[in-house]
Scaffold this active site. Structure first.
Site, PDB file in Angstrom:
ATOM      1  N   ALA A  95      33.904 -13.483  35.207  1.00 40.32           N
ATOM      2  CA  ALA A  95      33.308 -12.184  35.508  1.00 40.32           C
ATOM      3  C   ALA A  95      33.598 -11.249  34.335  1.00 40.32           C
ATOM      4  O   ALA A  95      34.591 -11.416  33.621  1.00 40.32           O
ATOM      5  CB  ALA A  95      33.900 -11.638  36.792  1.00 40.32           C
ATOM      6  N   GLY A 127      35.084 -16.717  37.201  1.00 39.10           N
ATOM      7  CA  GLY A 127      33.779 -16.710  37.857  1.00 39.10           C
ATOM      8  C   GLY A 127      32.817 -17.724  37.263  1.00 39.10           C
ATOM      9  O   GLY A 127      31.890 -18.170  37.941  1.00 39.10           O
ATOM     10  N   GLU A 132      33.617 -20.835  39.025  1.00 40.22           N
ATOM     11  CA  GLU A 132      33.164 -20.664  40.421  1.00 40.22           C
ATOM     12  C   GLU A 132      31.644 -20.777  40.524  1.00 40.22           C
ATOM     13  O   GLU A 132      31.114 -21.372  41.457  1.00 40.22           O
ATOM     14  CB  GLU A 132      33.648 -19.316  40.948  1.00 40.22           C
ATOM     15  CG  GLU A 132      35.173 -19.284  41.097  1.00 40.22           C
ATOM     16  CD  GLU A 132      35.721 -17.896  41.338  1.00 40.22           C
ATOM     17  OE1 GLU A 132      35.366 -16.970  40.582  1.00 40.22           O
ATOM     18  OE2 GLU A 132      36.504 -17.724  42.286  1.00 40.22           O
ATOM     19  N   GLU A 139      42.437 -16.205  36.530  1.00 42.71           N
ATOM     20  CA  GLU A 139      42.443 -14.812  37.013  1.00 42.71           C
ATOM     21  C   GLU A 139      43.849 -14.246  37.161  1.00 42.71           C
ATOM     22  O   GLU A 139      44.062 -13.046  36.988  1.00 42.71           O
ATOM     23  CB  GLU A 139      41.725 -14.730  38.358  1.00 42.71           C
ATOM     24  CG  GLU A 139      40.216 -14.821  38.280  1.00 42.71           C
ATOM     25  CD  GLU A 139      39.678 -16.234  38.415  1.00 42.71           C
ATOM     26  OE1 GLU A 139      40.434 -17.204  38.149  1.00 42.71           O
ATOM     27  OE2 GLU A 139      38.502 -16.379  38.785  1.00 42.71           O
TER      28      GLU A 139
HETATM   29  C1  HXC Z   1      34.284  -9.683  29.243  1.00 42.47           C
HETATM   30  C2  HXC Z   1      34.703 -11.273  27.646  1.00 42.47           C
HETATM   31  C3  HXC Z   1      35.104 -12.205  28.633  1.00 42.47           C
HETATM   32  C4  HXC Z   1      35.072 -11.762  30.003  1.00 42.47           C
HETATM   33  C5  HXC Z   1      35.263 -13.168  26.718  1.00 42.47           C
HETATM   34  N1  HXC Z   1      34.806 -11.928  26.477  1.00 42.47           N
HETATM   35  N2  HXC Z   1      35.453 -13.358  28.012  1.00 42.47           N
HETATM   36  N3  HXC Z   1      34.297 -10.034  27.955  1.00 42.47           N
HETATM   37  N4  HXC Z   1      34.662 -10.489  30.250  1.00 42.47           N
HETATM   38  N5  HXC Z   1      35.414 -12.559  31.004  1.00 42.47           N
HETATM   39  C6  HXC Z   1      34.483 -11.319  25.172  1.00 42.47           C
HETATM   40  C7  HXC Z   1      35.716 -11.033  24.369  1.00 42.47           C
HETATM   41  O1  HXC Z   1      36.269  -9.785  24.747  1.00 42.47           O
HETATM   42  C8  HXC Z   1      35.139 -10.990  22.969  1.00 42.47           C
HETATM   43  O2  HXC Z   1      34.502  -9.754  22.745  1.00 42.47           O
HETATM   44  C9  HXC Z   1      34.074 -12.062  23.008  1.00 42.47           C
HETATM   45  O3  HXC Z   1      33.764 -12.255  24.389  1.00 42.47           O
HETATM   46  C10 HXC Z   1      34.543 -13.392  22.435  1.00 42.47           C
HETATM   47  O4  HXC Z   1      35.748 -13.743  23.091  1.00 42.47           O
HETATM   48  P1  HXC Z   1      37.111 -14.109  22.304  1.00 42.47           P
HETATM   49  O5  HXC Z   1      38.227 -13.854  23.263  1.00 42.47           O
HETATM   50  O6  HXC Z   1      37.156 -13.407  20.989  1.00 42.47           O
HETATM   51  O7  HXC Z   1      36.883 -15.681  22.058  1.00 42.47           O
HETATM   52  P2  HXC Z   1      38.007 -16.803  21.951  1.00 42.47           P
HETATM   53  O8  HXC Z   1      39.174 -16.308  21.125  1.00 42.47           O
HETATM   54  O9  HXC Z   1      37.315 -18.028  21.501  1.00 42.47           O
HETATM   55  O10 HXC Z   1      38.571 -17.004  23.425  1.00 42.47           O
HETATM   56  C11 HXC Z   1      37.695 -17.502  24.423  1.00 42.47           C
HETATM   57  C12 HXC Z   1      38.341 -17.317  25.822  1.00 42.47           C
HETATM   58  C13 HXC Z   1      38.739 -15.829  25.993  1.00 42.47           C
HETATM   59  C14 HXC Z   1      39.558 -18.220  25.963  1.00 42.47           C
HETATM   60  C15 HXC Z   1      37.289 -17.751  26.849  1.00 42.47           C
HETATM   61  O11 HXC Z   1      37.584 -14.995  25.696  1.00 42.47           O
HETATM   62  C16 HXC Z   1      39.177 -15.480  27.372  1.00 42.47           C
HETATM   63  O12 HXC Z   1      40.307 -15.759  27.763  1.00 42.47           O
HETATM   64  N6  HXC Z   1      38.317 -14.789  28.125  1.00 42.47           N
HETATM   65  C17 HXC Z   1      38.632 -14.321  29.461  1.00 42.47           C
HETATM   66  C18 HXC Z   1      38.688 -15.477  30.422  1.00 42.47           C
HETATM   67  C19 HXC Z   1      39.047 -14.999  31.792  1.00 42.47           C
HETATM   68  O13 HXC Z   1      40.118 -14.408  32.041  1.00 42.47           O
HETATM   69  N7  HXC Z   1      38.156 -15.191  32.765  1.00 42.47           N
HETATM   70  C20 HXC Z   1      38.327 -14.728  34.130  1.00 42.47           C
HETATM   71  C21 HXC Z   1      37.702 -13.358  34.318  1.00 42.47           C
HETATM   72  S1  HXC Z   1      38.038 -12.679  35.883  1.00 42.47           S
HETATM   73  P3  HXC Z   1      34.763  -8.923  21.375  1.00 42.47           P
HETATM   74  O14 HXC Z   1      34.062  -7.631  21.612  1.00 42.47           O
HETATM   75  O15 HXC Z   1      36.236  -8.822  21.204  1.00 42.47           O
HETATM   76  O16 HXC Z   1      34.108  -9.784  20.336  1.00 42.47           O
HETATM   77  C22 HXC Z   1      37.005 -13.454  36.918  1.00 42.47           C
HETATM   78  C23 HXC Z   1      37.146 -13.037  38.327  1.00 42.47           C
HETATM   79  C24 HXC Z   1      36.157 -13.728  39.206  1.00 42.47           C
HETATM   80  O17 HXC Z   1      36.223 -14.258  36.545  1.00 42.47           O
HETATM   81  C25 HXC Z   1      36.287 -13.287  40.604  1.00 42.47           C
HETATM   82  C26 HXC Z   1      35.191 -12.491  41.105  1.00 42.47           C
HETATM   83  C27 HXC Z   1      33.825 -12.783  40.626  1.00 42.47           C
END
Ligand code: HXC
Length: 258
Positions: A65, A109, A112, A132
């Site tokens: 998400a 998400g 999911e 998460e």
């Molecule tokens: C918003 C995101 C994002 C996310 C990545 N980006 N994931 N933005 N929401 N979930 C953005 C980063 O901020 C970054 O923007 C760009 O995408 C590239 O990501 P990087 O982190 O620079 O890439 P990398 O170093 O290769 O790492 C990839 C990654 C990491 C391991 C996937 O991005 C990451 O950990 N993302 C979050 C994963 C996460 O926690 N997901 C769960 C979300 S909560 P910029 O502007 O810096 O270039 C969830 C809740 C669901 O899903 C429940 C209800 C629906």
């Protein structure tokens, strides 16, 4: 129809939806999920479509998400807008078969969403996880429910509590993933498999999907009863007669979706 967050195409009888927010690794916001729901409903209504594939990019199916969108939300906002239920069930509600073709990250998400599809074909680069807990939140779009049903309690607990990622091989071994495909061939092979499926009788595909889903959602007794009622109903179908007649006549069946 024009979409901001997805790309939609058709390949014969297969509908293809590509999640497309490349700047944020296909992070899922309301706009994307609304687009996805709208495209699915059109494919659902299109008699020429027999199977749907949902995919992302080489680097990410979806990284979860959209954290930037969620960061300032409060309880009343998510409650009143019915966050998740309002639109995240669009794939689960689709009656036609839906395959997730996953390369790269399918996290939070994103994992999911892939799990709401009927099956996941994974590139050898795929990485699945429910990280998460690192954000101080829990998997809230089915992760704590669908993951244990798919992979068992032990591995689901491990993934949700430790936030570790699981590669494609482990995901296949534990039953999350149906097939692993070399990354360069993921789309080609998934579309080919989807085309095979789409050429079968559509109402029968829908009945099979409904019946397999009963295995998740009911007791064995209830599920077997549902299956038995469904196979009895299948004897009313022209496609059932055609399939059996074609076998006996040593020819290819011509299904008419009725
Ligand atoms: C918003 C995101 C994002 C996310 C990545 N980006 N994931 N933005 N929401 N979930 C953005 C980063 O901020 C970054 O923007 C760009 O995408 C590239 O990501 P990087 O982190 O620079 O890439 P990398 O170093 O290769 O790492 C990839 C990654 C990491 C391991 C996937 O991005 C990451 O950990 N993302 C979050 C994963 C996460 O926690 N997901 C769960 C979300 S909560 P910029 O502007 O810096 O270039 C969830 C809740 C669901 O899903 C429940 C209800 C629906």
């Amino acid at each position: 129809m024009n979409y901001e967050n997805i790309i939609v195409a058709t390949h014969g009888k297969v509908g293809l939806i590509t999640l497309h927010r490349p700047e944020v690794l296909n992070a899922l916001n309301d706009g994307l999920i609304d687009d996805l729901g709208a495209a699915l409903r059109l494919f659902e209504a299109d008699e020429n479509i027999g199977c749907i594939v949902v995919t992302g990019s080489e680097k990410a199916f979806a990284a979860g998400a959209d954290i930037a969108a969620m960061v300032n939300w409060d309880y009343m906002e998510v409650y009143k807008t019915n966050f998740i239920t309002r639109n995240w069930d669009c794939i689960a509600q689709c009656r036609k078969p839906v395959i997730a073709a996953v390369a790269g990250f399918a996290l939070g998400g994103g994992c999911e969403l892939a799990m709401t599809c009927d099956m996941i074909y994974a590139a050898d680069t795929a990485k699945f996880g429910q990280p998460e807990v690192k954000l101080g939140i829990l998997p809230g779009a089915g992760g704590t429910q669908r993951l244990p049903r798919a992979v068992g309690k032990a591995k689901a607990m491990d993934l949700c509590l430790s936030a570790r990622l699981m590669d494609a091989e482990e995901a296949e071994r534990c039953g999350l993933v149906a097939r692993i495909i070399p990354a360069a061939k993921l789309l080609e092979e998934t579309l080919a498999a989807a085309a095979t499926i789409a050429n079968f009788s559509l109402p029968m595909l829908m009945m099979i999907k409904e019946s397999v889903n009963r295995a998740w959602e009911s007791s064995l007794h209830e599920g077997l009863l549902f299956e038995r009622r469904t196979i009895h109903a299948a004897f009313a179908m022209d496609d059932r007669k055609e399939g059996m007649a074609a076998f006996l006549q040593k020819r290819k069946p011509v299904f008419k979706n009725r």
